[in-house]
Design a protein around this motif. Structure first.
Motif, PDB file in Angstrom:
ATOM      1  N   MET A 186      13.075 -21.157 -25.004  1.00  0.00           N
ATOM      2  CA  MET A 186      12.081 -22.131 -24.569  1.00  0.00           C
ATOM      3  C   MET A 186      12.780 -23.188 -23.714  1.00  0.00           C
ATOM      4  SD  MET A 186       9.957 -22.441 -28.170  1.00  0.00           S
ATOM      5  CE  MET A 186       8.605 -23.426 -27.532  1.00  0.00           C
ATOM      6  N   LEU A 245      10.053 -28.138 -20.445  1.00  0.00           N
ATOM      7  CA  LEU A 245       8.663 -27.722 -20.240  1.00  0.00           C
ATOM      8  C   LEU A 245       7.661 -28.797 -20.640  1.00  0.00           C
ATOM      9  CD1 LEU A 245       8.371 -23.949 -21.209  1.00  0.00           C
ATOM     10  CD2 LEU A 245       7.831 -25.012 -19.019  1.00  0.00           C
ATOM     11  N   THR A 286       5.779 -21.454 -14.912  1.00  0.00           N
ATOM     12  CA  THR A 286       5.103 -20.259 -15.423  1.00  0.00           C
ATOM     13  C   THR A 286       6.110 -19.177 -15.780  1.00  0.00           C
ATOM     14  OG1 THR A 286       3.120 -20.737 -14.111  1.00  0.00           O
ATOM     15  CG2 THR A 286       3.417 -18.471 -14.860  1.00  0.00           C
ATOM     16  N   LYS A 322       7.782 -20.032 -19.072  1.00  0.00           N
ATOM     17  CA  LYS A 322       6.929 -19.727 -20.226  1.00  0.00           C
ATOM     18  C   LYS A 322       6.946 -18.239 -20.550  1.00  0.00           C
ATOM     19  CE  LYS A 322       3.771 -23.612 -19.516  1.00  0.00           C
ATOM     20  NZ  LYS A 322       2.385 -24.024 -19.171  1.00  0.00           N
ATOM     21  N   GLN A 356       9.727 -16.940 -22.993  1.00  0.00           N
ATOM     22  CA  GLN A 356       9.739 -17.321 -24.392  1.00  0.00           C
ATOM     23  C   GLN A 356       9.592 -16.124 -25.319  1.00  0.00           C
ATOM     24  OE1 GLN A 356       6.855 -20.381 -25.130  1.00  0.00           O
ATOM     25  NE2 GLN A 356       7.691 -21.772 -23.599  1.00  0.00           N
TER      26      GLN A 356
END
Length: 419
Positions: A253, A257, A279, A282, A285
């Motif tokens: 992660m 963010l 994006t 993400k 993750q």
């Protein structure tokens, strides 16, 4: 009266186009950021090699590594990527100009030629941090005044709000920091691209006593080479920084963010690129950590803060957070191997000088009871208390915590005796 010294080689930021006049013609100001930057990632003491390794992992080749940080060339996307993904750097600067100045007249003239329009929009608020070392211009306040004048004369409606504090804890993230450094009459002017310091991930609002910065917790994990292959235990977890950083790392992660960066406010900032990089981050993750991460503290308020922070960070489901004394910690119940990594009380701030030798001795007992495959990592200001554990340590990191010099000591694997 002698004439002002003529500066040698005014150098704008690498690959950055300077303004053509002291007051730039709007028709000549680019509407997009330049294709490349001369960047510098600031590192806390002892962390620069770790930051360099982090840059390499992000596909960026460091140009130079010094005790203060890491210099590198970066595209706008790479600059944003470092801000988004760095777990270890304090902030990332971009050099705007470098020149020689031995008098204030020269400094003021050169300050007007800096391409401020690349990082400042009309009406921008600016703070300056100035350091002077072995230079004819040694009065930092006077230097700040001349540079501020160059900014306000070049950028319509801009405001210089004064000098920035060293730790930038009062920074709201939207005020542009300009760093001016004089060294042997050579002036380097840089703009911060991060905004608030990068340890501000956005999830820590509840804090316990003597909080540990997120960047230092990440450095502890990196220095111990913990990669999620074995359980992690913090018996003095406080507000949960070590365990939360461990979970964020293992789930891939991106630490940035949950926040924004001041470079997103620059004229010509590429908002679609920023959205695309976020994006992609993400999509990296992972759904879970896959290994026990146990956080304990005897203080109920600390455990409550750890739960709140872990929930905001999105990793509460990956952590076991328990209230209880050190003596109730059972490593055997967690696994046959693992790492106890902690920032224990020093007896300097939160314990009011109390004798902590028995606490450290008990910590050694807890680790020994776990078996020979358990290691202990301790962040301590000296080795006197660490010796009470009766374990054999190697120093794997030397840095500072709250302005206090500290070492991260890691016990040697297999040196733990169950006798």
């Amino acid at each position: 009266m002698s004439k002002p010294h003529k500066p040698d080689n005014f150098i704008p930021a690498r690959l950055v186009r300077p303004a053509r006049a002291e007051r730039p013609n709007p028709a000549l100001i680019p509407t997009e950021l330049p294709s490349g930057f001369d960047a510098f990632a600031i590192a806390a003491p002892g962390l620069a090699p770790l930051v360099a390794a982090e840059c390499i992992a992000l596909g960026i080749t460091p140009r130079d590594v010094s005790p203060a940080g890491v210099s590198f060339n970066a595209t706008a996307e790479q600059l944003f990527t470092v801000n988004l993904w760095s777990r270890l750097a304090s902030r990332v600067l971009v050099r705007l100009a470098e020149f020689e100045a031995r008098d204030f007249a020269t400094l003021e003239k050169m300050a007007a030629r800096v391409p401020w329009h690349l990082v400042l929009s009309p009406g921008a608020a600016v703070r300056l941090r100035v350091t002077c070392r072995k230079s004819r211009l040694y009065h930092s306040d006077a230097v700040a005044e001349r540079v501020a004048r160059g900014i306000t004369n070049s950028i319509k409606g801009s405001q210089a709000l004064g000098r920035a504090r060293d730790d930038e804890e009062d920074d709201d993230g939207n005020t542009q920091l300009i760093v001016v450094r004089f060294d042997h009459d050579r002036c380097t002017i840089s703009a911060d691209s991060s905004g608030a310091l990068l340890h501000r991930r956005g999830w820590r609002q509840a804090i316990a006593k003597a909080p540990l910065r997120e960047t230092l917790a990440a450095a502890m994990l990196a220095s111990c080479d913990w990669n999620g292959g074995a359980p992690l235990v913090d018996p003095f977890c406080g507000s949960g920084t070590i365990g939360i950083e461990a979970a964020l790392r293992m789930r891939r992660m991106a630490p940035g963010l949950g926040r924004e960066f001041v470079m997103e406010l620059w004229p010509g900032a590429d908002s679609p690129m920023h959205a695309r990089v976020r994006t992609a981050a993400k999509a990296e993750q992972l759904p879970s950590v896959g290994v026990p991460i146990v956080m304990r503290d005897r203080d109920a308020g600390a455990c409550k803060a750890a739960v709140a922070n872990a929930e905001r960070a999105g990793v509460l489901q990956d952590l076991v957070i328990e209230q209880g004394p050190l003596s109730d910690t059972s490593l055997e119940a967690i696994g046959t191997t693992g790492l106890v990594l902690t920032n224990p009380p020093y007896g300097l701030r939160i314990s009011d000088g109390a004798d902590l030798r028995s606490l450290y001795a008990r910590l050694g007992d807890v680790v020994r009871a776990g078996g020979r495959q358990w290691q202990l990592g301790l962040l301590v200001p000296d080795r006197v208390l660490a010796a009470q554990t009766r374990l054999t340590f190697d120093a794997v990191l030397r840095t500072a915590n709250g302005g206090l010099p500290v070492e991260l000591l890691l016990s040697r694997l297999g040196s733990v005796s169950t006798l």
